[in-house]
Design a protein around this motif. Structure first.
Motif, PDB file in Angstrom:
ATOM      1  N   ILE A  10       7.617  -0.919  -1.969  1.00 19.52           N
ATOM      2  CA  ILE A  10       6.274  -1.338  -1.578  1.00 19.52           C
ATOM      3  C   ILE A  10       5.255  -0.299  -2.027  1.00 19.52           C
ATOM      4  O   ILE A  10       5.437   0.901  -1.807  1.00 19.52           O
ATOM      5  N   GLU A  11       4.194  -0.774  -2.672  1.00 24.61           N
ATOM      6  CA  GLU A  11       3.152   0.116  -3.155  1.00 24.61           C
ATOM      7  C   GLU A  11       2.433   0.777  -1.983  1.00 24.61           C
ATOM      8  O   GLU A  11       2.106   0.130  -0.992  1.00 24.61           O
ATOM      9  N   LYS A  12       2.202   2.069  -2.108  1.00 25.69           N
ATOM     10  CA  LYS A  12       1.567   2.844  -1.038  1.00 25.69           C
ATOM     11  C   LYS A  12       0.057   2.690  -1.066  1.00 25.69           C
ATOM     12  O   LYS A  12      -0.534   2.404  -2.103  1.00 25.69           O
ATOM     13  N   GLU A  13      -0.555   2.883   0.113  1.00 24.35           N
ATOM     14  CA  GLU A  13      -2.003   2.848   0.300  1.00 24.35           C
ATOM     15  C   GLU A  13      -2.618   1.491  -0.036  1.00 24.35           C
ATOM     16  O   GLU A  13      -3.802   1.387  -0.335  1.00 24.35           O
ATOM     17  N   VAL A  14      -1.805   0.437   0.020  1.00 20.71           N
ATOM     18  CA  VAL A  14      -2.284  -0.926  -0.210  1.00 20.71           C
ATOM     19  C   VAL A  14      -1.711  -1.812   0.885  1.00 20.71           C
ATOM     20  O   VAL A  14      -0.529  -1.715   1.217  1.00 20.71           O
ATOM     21  N   THR A  15      -2.531  -2.679   1.451  1.00 20.90           N
ATOM     22  CA  THR A  15      -2.071  -3.596   2.491  1.00 20.90           C
ATOM     23  C   THR A  15      -1.435  -4.826   1.856  1.00 20.90           C
ATOM     24  O   THR A  15      -2.034  -5.473   0.999  1.00 20.90           O
ATOM     25  N   HIS A  16      -0.207  -5.140   2.274  1.00 20.89           N
ATOM     26  CA  HIS A  16       0.538  -6.280   1.742  1.00 20.89           C
ATOM     27  C   HIS A  16       0.730  -7.319   2.840  1.00 20.89           C
ATOM     28  O   HIS A  16       1.013  -6.979   3.991  1.00 20.89           O
ATOM     29  N   THR A  17       0.557  -8.584   2.479  1.00 22.42           N
ATOM     30  CA  THR A  17       0.861  -9.688   3.384  1.00 22.42           C
ATOM     31  C   THR A  17       2.293 -10.146   3.100  1.00 22.42           C
ATOM     32  O   THR A  17       2.606 -10.595   1.997  1.00 22.42           O
TER      33      THR A  17
END
Length: 446
Positions: A10-17
């Motif tokens: 999961i990419e950091k510092e980004v909000t994922h739904t």
């Protein structure tokens, strides 16, 4: 039921739904997941252990000086908040006390104090440090009451634009309600210090704002709809008056006025050059600056701290309908409510855009108005020396090649990004500071 999520990919510092299936076909859980704090420089320390280091402050000022304007372009500045204490808070517990703690939010960065138990006058004595990504960000300070089951109850809140901060001044801030419209009981003592780079801030101003991850779900409310209609109507009426004035010139309702307008029109068309357009806007800025200065010099601070808000009257509308109507009718109501919500939000967007445009020329935020004046001055000089066809060609070349030069660049409109930093009239009410109403302070003053 449970679910396992692999965080390594999961990419950091980004909000994922994430729609994550539960084990044994137990359904699906929807998550908003953010791995944060990996690149931030936010810190917390106790005020008792904190000693001001002048040399460190000099280094911070040098770091964000003009000579470093193009180093680490996303690092705009440095923010320090000293949270001393609060006084006269709402009693949230049965014993007439509260268990308050304080939460500080800047964009998507969030820090909080420890909980002080059984008191309405807590002393936190904490020092918080934030990394500024946008000088137009709003510092939100919220006081909550902690319950035994770890649930929280709202006690008060303030919102402080970073450009409004009085650096190094230790002062009281009156707490407001959730909507930041009316005062609530209590005040909080803060000392805020801001250091930022103006060149980086200017570049950031014409780029998209950072979207806030945690924000309340919008709801349709009749009072909000009425207020948005009134805002749009007021804006449209201004354009209507201008249209009536121009039409009266064409209809010869007043011969002197029509003759004057006709002469001005012929002279303006005959002598018009492209560089005159930004100069005209500059004259509007100067006129409003003079008017604003005179108004500030001769006006007194308004004494009314209360603002009418009728949203709470409609909070129970949906609950009443659910009890009285059948499911099918409820579904129709929900569909109609969604349409009304879209209309409400659309009208709010239109009204806010008009108010932001007006507030830019009214010098509501001097920093932004000054920036606009500088851009218009540069634009006038460029239009004077460079032909319009060359500018249009350069604009087209930039647009056609932008995706090739920067494949990951986010499409944006610089003018709308600038206007998004200008507060609307409703936001100005939320950011307005109220006079502290603390008995101890009154005794000291008397």
């Amino acid at each position: 039921m449970r679910a396992v999520i692999d965080l390594s990919g999961i990419e950091k510092e980004v909000t994922h739904t994430i729609d994550q299936p539960l084990e044994d076909e137990g359904g699906i859980i929807k998550l908003l997941l953010t791995i944060s704090g990996t690149v931030g420089t936010e810190t917390i320390s106790d005020l008792a252990n904190y000693t001001s280091n002048p040399r460190e402050k000099i280094e911070i000022v040098r770091k964000y000086g003009l000579f470093n304007s193009f180093k680490n372009i996303k690092d705009i500045g440095w923010l320090q908040i000293k949270v001393f204490r609060a006084q006269g808070l709402i009693a949230a517990d049965f014993g007439g006390t509260s268990d308050p703690f304080c939460v500080l939010e800047l964009d998507n960065a969030r820090l909080q104090t420890q909980t002080e138990y059984k008191t309405l006058n807590p002393e936190w004595n904490k020092v918080f440090t934030f990394n500024i990504k946008d000088i137009h960000s709003i510092l939100e300070v919220t006081v909550y009451d902690e319950d035994r089951d770890k649930k929280v109850e709202f006690l008060g809140k303030i919102a402080i634009p970073l450009l409004n901060v009085r650096c190094g001044e230790k002062r009281w801030y009156t707490l407001k309600d959730k909507k930041l419209l009316n005062r609530t009981k209590g005040a909080i003592m803060l000392e805020i210090d801001v250091v930022y780079n103006p060149v980086k801030s200017a570049i950031r101003t014409v780029n998209p704002r950072e979207e806030k991850y945690m924000k309340p779900e919008p709801k349709f409310k009749i009072a909000t709809m009425k207020r948005n209609i009134a805002r749009v109507t007021q804006m449209v009426s201004s354009f209507t008056e201008v249209g009536k004035f121009l039409n009266s010139c064409f209809e010869w309702e007043s011969k002197p006025r029509t003759i004057t307008a006709f002469i001005v029109y012929l002279v303006a068309v005959w002598f018009f050059e492209p560089y005159m357009l930004p100069i005209t806007l500059l004259l509007v800025f100067l006129k409003n600056l003079a008017f604003s200065s005179m108004q500030t010099a001769f006006s007194t601070e308004p004494t009314n701290d209360l603002y009418v808000d009728e949203d709470d009257d409609d909070d129970d509308d949906e609950t009443k309908l659910e009890k009285d109507e059948k499911k099918s009718v409820h579904e129709i109501y929900k569909a109609a409510q969604e349409v009304c919500l879209q209309v409400q939000q659309g009208m709010d967007m239109v009204a806010s855009l008009g108010e932001r445009f007006k507030n830019t020329f009214n010098w509501t935020v001097p920093w932004l108005s000054t920036f606009a004046v500088i851009l218009l001055s540069v634009g006038a000089v460029i239009l004077y020396f460079i032909p319009v066809r060359v500018l249009v060609m350069l604009w087209g070349i930039n647009k056609f090649t932008k995706k090739l030069r920067a494949p990951n660049a986010i499409p944006n409109n610089e003018l709308l990004d600038f206007l998004s930093r200008v507060p609307s009239d409703s936001e100005l009410v939320q950011y307005k500071e109220l006079r502290p109403d603390i008995p101890n302070l009154k005794k000291k003053r008397s």
